[in-house]
Write a protein that holds these residues in place. Structure first.
Motif, mmCIF file in Angstrom:
data_model
loop_
_atom_site.group_PDB
_atom_site.id
_atom_site.type_symbol
_atom_site.label_atom_id
_atom_site.label_comp_id
_atom_site.label_asym_id
_atom_site.label_seq_id
_atom_site.Cartn_x
_atom_site.Cartn_y
_atom_site.Cartn_z
ATOM 1 N N ARG A 1 -4.889 -0.198 3.207
ATOM 2 C CA ARG A 1 -4.138 -0.575 4.410
ATOM 3 C C ARG A 1 -5.105 -0.877 5.560
ATOM 4 O O ARG A 1 -4.946 -1.866 6.270
ATOM 5 C CB ARG A 1 -3.168 0.553 4.773
ATOM 6 C CG ARG A 1 -2.316 0.271 5.979
ATOM 7 C CD ARG A 1 -1.371 1.472 6.239
ATOM 8 N NE ARG A 1 -0.232 1.099 7.001
ATOM 9 C CZ ARG A 1 0.818 0.432 6.569
ATOM 10 N NH1 ARG A 1 0.883 0.047 5.329
ATOM 11 N NH2 ARG A 1 1.818 0.146 7.368
ATOM 12 N N ILE B 1 1.088 5.770 0.358
ATOM 13 C CA ILE B 1 0.657 6.807 1.297
ATOM 14 C C ILE B 1 -0.491 7.654 0.734
ATOM 15 O O ILE B 1 -1.018 8.518 1.417
ATOM 16 C CB ILE B 1 1.834 7.718 1.709
ATOM 17 C CG1 ILE B 1 2.486 8.355 0.480
ATOM 18 C CG2 ILE B 1 2.861 6.939 2.505
ATOM 19 C CD1 ILE B 1 3.520 9.415 0.819
ATOM 20 N N HIS B 2 -0.892 7.348 -0.487
ATOM 21 C CA HIS B 2 -2.015 8.058 -1.106
ATOM 22 C C HIS B 2 -3.337 7.567 -0.495
ATOM 23 O O HIS B 2 -3.364 6.580 0.248
ATOM 24 C CB HIS B 2 -1.996 7.840 -2.632
ATOM 25 C CG HIS B 2 -1.837 6.401 -3.010
ATOM 26 N ND1 HIS B 2 -2.888 5.520 -3.058
ATOM 27 C CD2 HIS B 2 -0.720 5.697 -3.326
ATOM 28 C CE1 HIS B 2 -2.434 4.324 -3.395
ATOM 29 N NE2 HIS B 2 -1.114 4.405 -3.566
ATOM 30 N N ASP B 3 -4.427 8.255 -0.765
ATOM 31 C CA ASP B 3 -5.721 7.937 -0.145
ATOM 32 C C ASP B 3 -6.143 6.486 -0.368
ATOM 33 O O ASP B 3 -6.536 5.796 0.569
ATOM 34 C CB ASP B 3 -6.822 8.870 -0.671
ATOM 35 C CG ASP B 3 -6.665 10.291 -0.159
ATOM 36 O OD1 ASP B 3 -5.935 10.492 0.843
ATOM 37 O OD2 ASP B 3 -7.273 11.213 -0.749
ATOM 38 N N THR C 1 0.841 -1.198 0.000
ATOM 39 C CA THR C 1 0.000 0.000 0.000
ATOM 40 C C THR C 1 0.876 1.247 0.000
ATOM 41 O O THR C 1 1.996 1.242 0.485
ATOM 42 C CB THR C 1 -0.928 0.027 1.236
ATOM 43 O OG1 THR C 1 -0.129 0.065 2.413
ATOM 44 C CG2 THR C 1 -1.839 -1.180 1.270
ATOM 45 N N GLN D 1 -4.037 4.079 1.661
ATOM 46 C CA GLN D 1 -4.345 4.111 3.089
ATOM 47 C C GLN D 1 -5.669 3.394 3.393
ATOM 48 O O GLN D 1 -5.807 2.722 4.411
ATOM 49 C CB GLN D 1 -4.370 5.552 3.605
ATOM 50 C CG GLN D 1 -2.990 6.190 3.627
ATOM 51 C CD GLN D 1 -2.003 5.372 4.452
ATOM 52 O OE1 GLN D 1 -2.182 5.182 5.648
ATOM 53 N NE2 GLN D 1 -0.969 4.863 3.796
ATOM 54 N N GLU D 2 -6.642 3.535 2.488
ATOM 55 C CA GLU D 2 -7.904 2.809 2.654
ATOM 56 C C GLU D 2 -7.669 1.300 2.535
ATOM 57 O O GLU D 2 -8.231 0.509 3.305
ATOM 58 C CB GLU D 2 -8.931 3.280 1.628
ATOM 59 C CG GLU D 2 -9.439 4.685 1.905
ATOM 60 C CD GLU D 2 -10.362 5.205 0.806
ATOM 61 O OE1 GLU D 2 -10.929 4.388 0.051
ATOM 62 O OE2 GLU D 2 -10.512 6.436 0.721
#
Length: 166
Positions: free
Chosen positions: A126, A118-120, A116, A123-124
């Motif tokens: 993750r 660090i973008h949206d 995953t 993160q979702e």
């Protein structure tokens, strides 16, 4: 034949080196085998004897056994009559006890998390992965708590033919 692996930091490592270093998932299988053998030994058993029974390498096995001793599943004795013994009756040691004592980590979770970003969306994903892997861990422990070393030992027919009392 050693299998050569190259990690992210470009260090080349053989399969043998990886299995003898930090805790890994081979430790769980080795631990269970060693505990089953010890459940049939009336006296202390050296790491060399245990390694012989389970056809493993004694040095790596000592690392595994040290972890189990630290977590109070085994007792160790030094000297001529030294070796390893179960600290509790095999009927009271569950596979979950061993699994938790080793704390080998969560490679399924780690591998998934590594994918995953660090973008949206990353993160979702993750968060979703964490929920799934948490459930996998809960279910794993649920199953492992239902089996003791004594029960595992009863499943092993070869033990009846092995001379474990020498």
């Amino acid at each position: 034949m050693d299998i050569i692996m190259q990690s992210d930091n470009n260090a080349v490592q053989t399969d043998k080196e990886r299995s003898s270093s930090a805790p890994n998932h081979k430790w769980f299988g080795l631990s269970l085998q060693a505990l089953v053998v010890l459940s049939h030994k009336p006296n202390a058993c050296t790491s060399a004897e245990l390694a012989g029974h389970i056809k493993s390498e004694a040095t790596m096995l000592r690392r595994v056994l040290a972890k189990l001793a630290k977590e109070q599943l085994l007792e160790t004795r030094e000297g001529r009559d030294g070796g390893y013994r179960l600290k509790r009756a095999p009927e009271t040691i569950t596979l979950a006890d061993v699994y938790l004592a080793l704390r080998v980590g969560a490679p399924l979770c780690n591998g998934m998390m590594d994918t995953t970003g660090i973008h949206d969306f990353g993160q979702e994903m993750r968060m979703a992965f964490m929920e799934i892997t948490d459930e996998v861990e809960r279910k794993t422990l649920e199953v492992l708590r239902q089996v003791t070393i004594a029960q595992l030992s009863e499943r092993i027919c070869t033990l009846r033919r092995m001379d474990l009392n020498s």
